[in-house]
Scaffold this motif. Sequence first.
Motif, short mmCIF file in Angstrom:
data_model
loop_
_atom_site.label_atom_id
_atom_site.label_comp_id
_atom_site.label_asym_id
_atom_site.label_seq_id
_atom_site.Cartn_x
_atom_site.Cartn_y
_atom_site.Cartn_z
N PRO A 32 0.81 -1.23 0.00
CA PRO A 32 0.00 0.00 0.00
C PRO A 32 0.84 1.28 0.00
N ARG A 33 1.91 1.31 0.78
CA ARG A 33 2.75 2.51 0.87
C ARG A 33 4.12 2.28 0.25
N GLY A 34 4.78 1.20 0.60
CA GLY A 34 6.07 0.87 0.02
C GLY A 34 7.21 0.94 1.01
N GLY A 40 16.35 6.42 -0.13
CA GLY A 40 15.09 7.13 -0.29
C GLY A 40 14.21 6.58 -1.40
N THR A 41 14.65 5.52 -2.06
CA THR A 41 13.86 4.91 -3.13
C THR A 41 12.71 4.12 -2.52
N VAL A 42 11.52 4.28 -3.09
CA VAL A 42 10.33 3.56 -2.61
C VAL A 42 10.15 2.31 -3.47
N HIS A 43 10.01 1.17 -2.80
CA HIS A 43 9.80 -0.12 -3.46
C HIS A 43 8.42 -0.63 -3.06
N ARG A 44 7.55 -0.92 -4.04
CA ARG A 44 6.19 -1.35 -3.72
C ARG A 44 5.87 -2.77 -4.15
N SER A 45 6.36 -3.21 -5.30
CA SER A 45 6.00 -4.55 -5.77
C SER A 45 6.95 -5.57 -5.14
N GLY A 46 6.44 -6.77 -4.93
CA GLY A 46 7.28 -7.79 -4.32
C GLY A 46 6.76 -9.18 -4.58
#
Length: 144
Positions: A32-34, A40-46
Motif C-alpha cells: 500500500p505505501r512501500g 530514499g527509493t520507494v519499493h512497492r512490488s514484491g
Amino acid sequence: MRRTVQFQAPPERDTGPGRSEPLRTEFTFELPRGYVDESGTVHRSGVMRLATARDELVPLRDDRVRENSAYLSVVLISRVVTRIGTVEDIHPGVIEDLFASDLAFLQDFYRRINAEGHTRAAVTCPSCDEEFAVDLAGGRLGES
C-alpha cells in the motif's frame, strides 16, 4: 544464510471441466505505501513464497521472538518475502522498517496464500451492495 527451496508441483489436478491448474508457490504483491530504502527509493512490488513448516518453526527459537512474541510475524514475514522492488536481501531489519500498514498487508497476504491458497477476497460495494472479488496481490487501479 538463506536457503533456496525448489518446489516440484504435484501432478496437475482437475479444477473444472477441461481445466487444470499447477501449484503456485510464489505470489506477487503491491504494498500500500512501500518500503523506503536507505537512499530514499520507494519499493512497492514484491514476491512472497508459500511458507514451509520450517519457516513457522525456526522463528520460535529466535531470542527476539522469545523476548517479545509480537516479533514472530516480523521474522516469519522476512523468511517468506523473497523480494520487495529491487531489494532481494529481505531480513527482519527490512520488515521492521516497513510502515505499519504495509506490515499489516503482508500479514494478511501471508494468511491468505498459506491458509486459503489464493489472494482473492470477496467484497461488497458500499454504494450499490453488489458483491465481487478483488485480487489482493496488487496491480494498478483500473488494470484487470
